[in-house]
Design an enzyme around this catalytic site. Structure first.
Site, PDB file in Angstrom:
ATOM      1  N   LEU A 175      -3.027 -43.479 -32.707  1.00 17.09           N
ATOM      2  CA  LEU A 175      -3.139 -44.455 -31.604  1.00 17.09           C
ATOM      3  C   LEU A 175      -4.588 -44.896 -31.475  1.00 17.09           C
ATOM      4  O   LEU A 175      -5.513 -44.088 -31.629  1.00 17.09           O
ATOM      5  CB  LEU A 175      -2.686 -43.810 -30.299  1.00 17.09           C
ATOM      6  CG  LEU A 175      -1.200 -43.442 -30.231  1.00 17.09           C
ATOM      7  CD1 LEU A 175      -0.943 -42.530 -29.033  1.00 17.09           C
ATOM      8  CD2 LEU A 175      -0.332 -44.690 -30.148  1.00 17.09           C
TER       9      LEU A 175
ATOM     10  N   HIS B 220       3.476 -30.913 -29.559  1.00 15.11           N
ATOM     11  CA  HIS B 220       2.936 -30.514 -30.866  1.00 15.11           C
ATOM     12  C   HIS B 220       3.437 -29.098 -31.179  1.00 15.11           C
ATOM     13  O   HIS B 220       3.429 -28.236 -30.302  1.00 15.11           O
ATOM     14  CB  HIS B 220       1.403 -30.548 -30.809  1.00 15.11           C
ATOM     15  CG  HIS B 220       0.761 -30.218 -32.117  1.00 15.11           C
ATOM     16  ND1 HIS B 220       0.657 -31.126 -33.147  1.00 15.11           N
ATOM     17  CD2 HIS B 220       0.210 -29.061 -32.578  1.00 15.11           C
ATOM     18  CE1 HIS B 220       0.055 -30.557 -34.175  1.00 15.11           C
ATOM     19  NE2 HIS B 220      -0.224 -29.302 -33.850  1.00 15.11           N
TER      20      HIS B 220
ATOM     21  N   ASP C 280      -4.273 -34.618 -31.294  1.00 17.32           N
ATOM     22  CA  ASP C 280      -3.796 -33.324 -30.817  1.00 17.32           C
ATOM     23  C   ASP C 280      -4.790 -32.645 -29.867  1.00 17.32           C
ATOM     24  O   ASP C 280      -4.889 -31.421 -29.824  1.00 17.32           O
ATOM     25  CB  ASP C 280      -3.436 -32.397 -32.000  1.00 17.32           C
ATOM     26  CG  ASP C 280      -2.332 -32.995 -32.849  1.00 17.32           C
ATOM     27  OD1 ASP C 280      -1.430 -33.633 -32.285  1.00 17.32           O
ATOM     28  OD2 ASP C 280      -2.374 -32.835 -34.085  1.00 17.32           O
TER      29      ASP C 280
ATOM     30  N   GLU D  23      10.707 -26.376 -28.199  1.00 19.69           N
ATOM     31  CA  GLU D  23      10.251 -27.741 -27.886  1.00 19.69           C
ATOM     32  C   GLU D  23      11.286 -28.446 -27.021  1.00 19.69           C
ATOM     33  O   GLU D  23      10.952 -29.150 -26.067  1.00 19.69           O
ATOM     34  CB  GLU D  23      10.033 -28.550 -29.176  1.00 19.69           C
ATOM     35  CG  GLU D  23       8.877 -28.074 -30.019  1.00 19.69           C
ATOM     36  CD  GLU D  23       8.630 -28.987 -31.218  1.00 19.69           C
ATOM     37  OE1 GLU D  23       8.722 -30.211 -31.084  1.00 19.69           O
ATOM     38  OE2 GLU D  23       8.344 -28.462 -32.310  1.00 19.69           O
TER      39      GLU D  23
END
Ligand code: GRF
Length: 213
Positions: free
Chosen positions: A92, A108, A144, A173
């Site tokens: 990004l 992550h 990250d 997750e």
């Protein structure tokens, strides 16, 4: 809260968010699933759930800045005021991250700040750590990085391959991401000096040791 989910592939985390949002009592709604890949499996999941989708092909844009500007526009037009990255595999621009600061989270598959970037499970196995897990964090320009909201821990087992480890982490997750979105949508989360503070947080008791004995 109106959420846009950004994906590039399988979309199993997207599915976990879709499933959570289907509960009437869940305080957030997914209003857009946006992909940079036309063949992302996650797009089918969105269509099945009746969620609007959009695909933007980076090849149709001059540079990252113009691509990301179009993403912001599409996200706004869908009425979203919050973004979840869910396996979105494109870097990004700083501008995009700044525009959506504190309204943009990522998941992550490691206990950040360990094992950033790609080949996370290989990095984890090579390191010899006994525990790993997953992290939901607010996004900052560096990859990250950013204030950590939530983490889940899983053991690394002696015969793990990157695939078996990935599967064990993915299970967590799918619990962690909806939970994270929920507490944000409940307005229980704030960021102070780049640390996340959660109102009403109850620390759990005890600790884990692996291997046992
Ligand atoms: C997940 O492991 C997530 O942590 C990472 O990319 C993977 C995406 O998987 N960012 P899926 O597309 O959600 O199934």
């Amino acid at each position: 809260m109106k959420v846009a989910v950004l994906i590039s592939g399988r979309g199993s985390n997207l599915q976990a968010l879709i499933d959570a949002c289907q509960d009437k009592a869940f305080p957030a709604e997914i209003v857009l699933v946006l992909s940079n890949k036309a063949d992302a499996q996650g797009l089918d999941r969105a269509v099945k759930a009746g969620i609007p989708t959009a695909t933007l092909n980076p090849k149709n844009f001059e540079n990252r800045a113009s691509f990301d500007a179009q993403m912001s526009k599409t996200i706004r037009e869908a009425g979203a005021n919050f973004i979840c990255l869910a396996g979105y595999m494109r870097l990004l621009s700083d501008d995009f991250v700044r525009t959506w600061r504190d309204k943009l989270i990522n998941i992550h598959p490691s206990l950040l700040p360990l094992f950033k970037g790609l080949h996370v499970h290989e990095q984890t196995l090579e390191s010899g750590v006994r525990f790993t897990g997953c992290t939901v964090h607010f996004v900052r320009p560096a990859m990250d990085e950013g204030p950590i909201l939530a983490q889940a821990v899983v053991p690394v087992l002696p015969n793990d391959t990157p695939d078996t480890l990935a599967e064990r982490i993915l299970e967590q997750e799918h619990r962690l991401y909806p939970l994270s979105l929920k507490i944000i949508a409940e307005e229980r989360v704030r960021i102070s000096s780049e640390r996340v503070i959660i109102d009403g947080y109850q620390p759990s008791q005890g600790s884990l040791i692996n291997p046992a004995g």
